[in-house]
Design a protein around this motif. Structure first.
Motif, PDB file in Angstrom:
ATOM      1  N   ASN A 179      55.693  49.746  35.291  1.00 29.55           N
ATOM      2  CA  ASN A 179      57.066  49.707  34.808  1.00 29.55           C
ATOM      3  C   ASN A 179      57.231  50.408  33.462  1.00 29.55           C
ATOM      4  OD1 ASN A 179      58.003  48.218  37.002  1.00 29.55           O
ATOM      5  ND2 ASN A 179      57.486  46.261  36.048  1.00 29.55           N
ATOM      6  N   LEU A 180      56.119  50.666  32.776  1.00 35.00           N
ATOM      7  CA  LEU A 180      56.211  51.317  31.461  1.00 35.00           C
ATOM      8  C   LEU A 180      56.314  52.834  31.590  1.00 35.00           C
ATOM      9  CD1 LEU A 180      53.752  49.297  29.186  1.00 35.00           C
ATOM     10  CD2 LEU A 180      56.190  48.978  29.563  1.00 35.00           C
ATOM     11  N   PHE A 181      55.205  53.471  31.961  1.00 42.91           N
ATOM     12  CA  PHE A 181      55.167  54.932  32.019  1.00 42.91           C
ATOM     13  C   PHE A 181      54.764  55.457  33.384  1.00 42.91           C
ATOM     14  CE2 PHE A 181      53.421  53.549  27.819  1.00 42.91           C
ATOM     15  CZ  PHE A 181      54.577  53.773  27.079  1.00 42.91           C
ATOM     16  N   GLY A 182      54.831  54.647  34.419  1.00 47.80           N
ATOM     17  CA  GLY A 182      54.362  55.083  35.721  1.00 47.80           C
ATOM     18  C   GLY A 182      52.963  54.570  35.993  1.00 47.80           C
ATOM     19  N   ILE A 183      52.387  55.007  37.098  1.00 47.41           N
ATOM     20  CA  ILE A 183      51.067  54.519  37.514  1.00 47.41           C
ATOM     21  C   ILE A 183      49.979  55.366  36.866  1.00 47.41           C
ATOM     22  CG2 ILE A 183      49.624  53.901  39.488  1.00 47.41           C
ATOM     23  CD1 ILE A 183      52.113  53.919  41.205  1.00 47.41           C
ATOM     24  N   ASN A 184      49.622  55.050  35.637  1.00 47.69           N
ATOM     25  CA  ASN A 184      48.565  55.770  34.950  1.00 47.69           C
ATOM     26  C   ASN A 184      47.834  54.829  33.995  1.00 47.69           C
ATOM     27  OD1 ASN A 184      49.910  55.955  32.168  1.00 47.69           O
ATOM     28  ND2 ASN A 184      51.444  56.911  33.486  1.00 47.69           N
ATOM     29  N   GLY A 185      46.701  55.281  33.489  1.00 45.62           N
ATOM     30  CA  GLY A 185      45.873  54.427  32.654  1.00 45.62           C
ATOM     31  C   GLY A 185      46.516  54.043  31.339  1.00 45.62           C
ATOM     32  N   ILE A 186      47.281  54.956  30.755  1.00 47.45           N
ATOM     33  CA  ILE A 186      47.954  54.651  29.493  1.00 47.45           C
ATOM     34  C   ILE A 186      48.917  53.486  29.684  1.00 47.45           C
ATOM     35  CG2 ILE A 186      49.550  55.536  27.745  1.00 47.45           C
ATOM     36  CD1 ILE A 186      48.380  58.296  28.213  1.00 47.45           C
ATOM     37  N   SER A 187      49.693  53.541  30.747  1.00 45.08           N
ATOM     38  CA  SER A 187      50.647  52.477  31.044  1.00 45.08           C
ATOM     39  C   SER A 187      49.934  51.145  31.235  1.00 45.08           C
ATOM     40  CB  SER A 187      51.447  52.837  32.304  1.00 45.08           C
ATOM     41  OG  SER A 187      52.428  51.868  32.573  1.00 45.08           O
ATOM     42  N   MET A 188      48.791  51.157  31.945  1.00 40.90           N
ATOM     43  CA  MET A 188      48.071  49.921  32.218  1.00 40.90           C
ATOM     44  C   MET A 188      47.515  49.296  30.941  1.00 40.90           C
ATOM     45  SD  MET A 188      44.993  49.167  34.944  1.00 40.90           S
ATOM     46  CE  MET A 188      43.699  50.005  34.039  1.00 40.90           C
ATOM     47  N   ILE A 189      46.949  50.127  30.048  1.00 40.57           N
ATOM     48  CA  ILE A 189      46.368  49.609  28.813  1.00 40.57           C
ATOM     49  C   ILE A 189      47.449  49.039  27.901  1.00 40.57           C
ATOM     50  CG2 ILE A 189      45.216  50.286  26.675  1.00 40.57           C
ATOM     51  CD1 ILE A 189      43.481  52.163  28.271  1.00 40.57           C
ATOM     52  N   VAL A 190      48.562  49.763  27.755  1.00 37.00           N
ATOM     53  CA  VAL A 190      49.638  49.297  26.879  1.00 37.00           C
ATOM     54  C   VAL A 190      50.262  48.017  27.418  1.00 37.00           C
ATOM     55  CG1 VAL A 190      51.925  49.839  25.958  1.00 37.00           C
ATOM     56  CG2 VAL A 190      50.132  51.582  25.966  1.00 37.00           C
ATOM     57  N   PHE A 217      37.205  60.280  29.264  1.00 35.10           N
ATOM     58  CA  PHE A 217      37.965  59.042  29.475  1.00 35.10           C
ATOM     59  C   PHE A 217      39.450  59.280  29.218  1.00 35.10           C
ATOM     60  CE2 PHE A 217      39.596  54.816  28.386  1.00 35.10           C
ATOM     61  CZ  PHE A 217      39.106  54.071  29.451  1.00 35.10           C
ATOM     62  N   LEU A 218      39.763  60.089  28.214  1.00 34.29           N
ATOM     63  CA  LEU A 218      41.156  60.416  27.907  1.00 34.29           C
ATOM     64  C   LEU A 218      41.824  61.101  29.101  1.00 34.29           C
ATOM     65  CD1 LEU A 218      43.490  60.651  25.836  1.00 34.29           C
ATOM     66  CD2 LEU A 218      42.502  62.848  25.142  1.00 34.29           C
ATOM     67  N   ILE A 219      41.117  62.018  29.753  1.00 34.14           N
ATOM     68  CA  ILE A 219      41.676  62.708  30.917  1.00 34.14           C
ATOM     69  C   ILE A 219      41.980  61.720  32.040  1.00 34.14           C
ATOM     70  CG2 ILE A 219      41.290  64.492  32.664  1.00 34.14           C
ATOM     71  CD1 ILE A 219      39.391  65.868  30.744  1.00 34.14           C
ATOM     72  N   THR A 220      41.068  60.769  32.247  1.00 36.70           N
ATOM     73  CA  THR A 220      41.267  59.820  33.355  1.00 36.70           C
ATOM     74  C   THR A 220      42.512  58.961  33.157  1.00 36.70           C
ATOM     75  OG1 THR A 220      39.908  58.058  32.364  1.00 36.70           O
ATOM     76  CG2 THR A 220      38.776  59.698  33.725  1.00 36.70           C
ATOM     77  N   LEU A 221      42.963  58.800  31.922  1.00 31.51           N
ATOM     78  CA  LEU A 221      44.142  57.977  31.655  1.00 31.51           C
ATOM     79  C   LEU A 221      45.416  58.589  32.219  1.00 31.51           C
ATOM     80  CD1 LEU A 221      43.557  56.776  27.972  1.00 31.51           C
ATOM     81  CD2 LEU A 221      43.034  55.593  30.106  1.00 31.51           C
ATOM     82  N   LEU A 222      45.349  59.867  32.605  1.00 25.98           N
ATOM     83  CA  LEU A 222      46.529  60.534  33.147  1.00 25.98           C
ATOM     84  C   LEU A 222      46.718  60.261  34.626  1.00 25.98           C
ATOM     85  CD1 LEU A 222      46.099  64.020  31.418  1.00 25.98           C
ATOM     86  CD2 LEU A 222      47.549  62.114  30.675  1.00 25.98           C
ATOM     87  N   TYR A 229      39.513  50.204  39.617  1.00 27.07           N
ATOM     88  CA  TYR A 229      39.606  48.962  38.863  1.00 27.07           C
ATOM     89  C   TYR A 229      38.239  48.328  38.616  1.00 27.07           C
ATOM     90  CZ  TYR A 229      44.698  48.581  39.118  1.00 27.07           C
ATOM     91  OH  TYR A 229      46.017  48.783  38.956  1.00 27.07           O
ATOM     92  N   SER A 230      37.343  48.460  39.582  1.00 26.45           N
ATOM     93  CA  SER A 230      36.060  47.772  39.484  1.00 26.45           C
ATOM     94  C   SER A 230      35.241  48.230  38.286  1.00 26.45           C
ATOM     95  CB  SER A 230      35.256  47.968  40.768  1.00 26.45           C
ATOM     96  OG  SER A 230      35.006  49.335  40.995  1.00 26.45           O
ATOM     97  N   ILE A 231      35.460  49.452  37.814  1.00 32.32           N
ATOM     98  CA  ILE A 231      34.645  49.938  36.692  1.00 32.32           C
ATOM     99  C   ILE A 231      35.471  50.485  35.534  1.00 32.32           C
ATOM    100  CG2 ILE A 231      32.621  50.439  38.106  1.00 32.32           C
ATOM    101  CD1 ILE A 231      33.433  53.360  38.136  1.00 32.32           C
ATOM    102  N   PHE A 232      36.801  50.447  35.630  1.00 33.20           N
ATOM    103  CA  PHE A 232      37.646  51.003  34.568  1.00 33.20           C
ATOM    104  C   PHE A 232      37.318  50.366  33.216  1.00 33.20           C
ATOM    105  CE2 PHE A 232      41.416  51.110  31.909  1.00 33.20           C
ATOM    106  CZ  PHE A 232      41.867  52.410  32.048  1.00 33.20           C
ATOM    107  N   TYR A 233      37.356  49.038  33.162  1.00 36.28           N
ATOM    108  CA  TYR A 233      37.116  48.348  31.897  1.00 36.28           C
ATOM    109  C   TYR A 233      35.635  48.266  31.561  1.00 36.28           C
ATOM    110  CZ  TYR A 233      42.012  47.174  31.450  1.00 36.28           C
ATOM    111  OH  TYR A 233      43.369  47.258  31.296  1.00 36.28           O
ATOM    112  N   ILE A 234      34.784  48.372  32.575  1.00 34.49           N
ATOM    113  CA  ILE A 234      33.348  48.441  32.313  1.00 34.49           C
ATOM    114  C   ILE A 234      33.032  49.714  31.533  1.00 34.49           C
ATOM    115  CG2 ILE A 234      31.065  48.708  33.366  1.00 34.49           C
ATOM    116  CD1 ILE A 234      31.998  46.935  35.638  1.00 34.49           C
ATOM    117  N   VAL A 235      33.645  50.813  31.938  1.00 34.12           N
ATOM    118  CA  VAL A 235      33.426  52.089  31.256  1.00 34.12           C
ATOM    119  C   VAL A 235      33.989  52.042  29.842  1.00 34.12           C
ATOM    120  CG1 VAL A 235      33.988  54.542  31.277  1.00 34.12           C
ATOM    121  CG2 VAL A 235      33.401  53.389  33.411  1.00 34.12           C
ATOM    122  N   LEU A 236      35.199  51.489  29.685  1.00 40.02           N
ATOM    123  CA  LEU A 236      35.800  51.387  28.360  1.00 40.02           C
ATOM    124  C   LEU A 236      34.923  50.542  27.435  1.00 40.02           C
ATOM    125  CD1 LEU A 236      38.087  51.858  26.374  1.00 40.02           C
ATOM    126  CD2 LEU A 236      39.304  49.914  27.384  1.00 40.02           C
TER     127      LEU A 236
END
Length: 257
Positions: A179-190, A217-222, A229-236
């Motif tokens: 609902n913030l910026f669409g289906i992307n990593g930036i939206s999910m983190i914020v 990692f920055l590129i993947t946020l786009l 999901y299984s490794i997104f936060y593991i990598v971060l």
């Protein structure tokens, strides 16, 4: 990484040699149907164990980050080649941006010299490419014209939210963050971390200037984070707790491109 590469190459081999489309999504009950095969135009986009190429690209990027300090040069290059062979537009973008980041300044300049005229040519003939039988060119034309459904889903929010949603943490969320910026990593983190999410993104931006892993990692946020999901936060977490990096040294490469 090797397991995913083997699955990817096996999928290509069985399709182009025996005309057999192997996909977990079409074999295991309960999984969605894969998006590998466009039978109407005979277009095939392999993705290994995953249901679509974008999923393969995202997970490959995250696995690359986890294995960054000990991955071999051969595996590194092979992985990038398979990402290109997936025919994912995000995959093309990922490989190009990574190679440019790792390249010397002279290589970047020559790349710009050759690609800017091509980009202008494609943009000026977008209407022609929309009728192309080559789906990649057709999608590029739709993106330039602002009509690509994937880009709209990834970068555009269709449900307005209140201003406080951009700063108040909601907890780890894999459902409403778009609902913030669409289906992307930036939206999910914020959406998940609120004001602390902005701090995380700022940290990623700052560190990506000097360190290749943070740039990846920055590129993947786009792109769509839900496919990993299984490794997104593991990598971060892995990026945040690793020992302080002192250079942009690339263990698997002895020299810059």
């Amino acid at each position: 990484i090797n397991l995913h590469i083997y699955a990817f190459l096996f999928q290509i081999l069985t399709y182009y040699t025996f005309s057999i489309h192997v996909s977990l999504g079409d074999i295991i009950p309960g999984l969605d149907t894969s998006r590998n095969l466009n039978a109407d135009i005979g277009f095939y986009r392999p993705s290994g164990f995953f249901l679509e190429p974008n999923s393969y690209v995202m997970n490959s990027a995250f696995l690359l980050l986890l294995a960054w300090d000990y991955i071999s040069k051969k595996t590194f290059i092979t992985l990038l080649i398979t990402i290109l062979l997936s025919k994912s537009l995000f995959g093309f973008l990922f490989v190009i941006m990574l190679c440019l980041y790792l390249a010397k300044l002279r290589t970047r300049i020559w790349f710009m010299i050759f690609t800017i005229p091509i980009a202008i040519g494609i943009a000026s003939n977008a209407g022609i490419w929309m009728d192309s039988n080559i789906i990649t060119l057709r999608r590029l034309a739709y993106i330039l014209d602002g009509k690509d459904a994937s880009i709209q889903a990834r970068l555009v929010s269709h449900n307005p939210v209140s201003i406080y949603h951009y700063f108040i943490p909601h907890g780890i969320d894999f459902t409403n963050y778009n609902n913030l910026f669409g289906i992307n990593g930036i939206s999910m983190i914020v959406y998940s971390f609120g004001i602390f999410g902005w701090i995380i993104i700022g940290t990623v931006l700052f560190k990506s200037i000097k360190h290749a892993k943070w740039f990846i990692f920055l590129i993947t946020l786009l792109s769509y984070p839900y496919v990993a999901y299984s490794i997104f936060y593991i990598v971060l977490a892995d990026l945040l707790v690793r020992p302080k990096e002192t250079s942009n040294y690339i263990p698997c490469l002895e020299y810059r491109l």
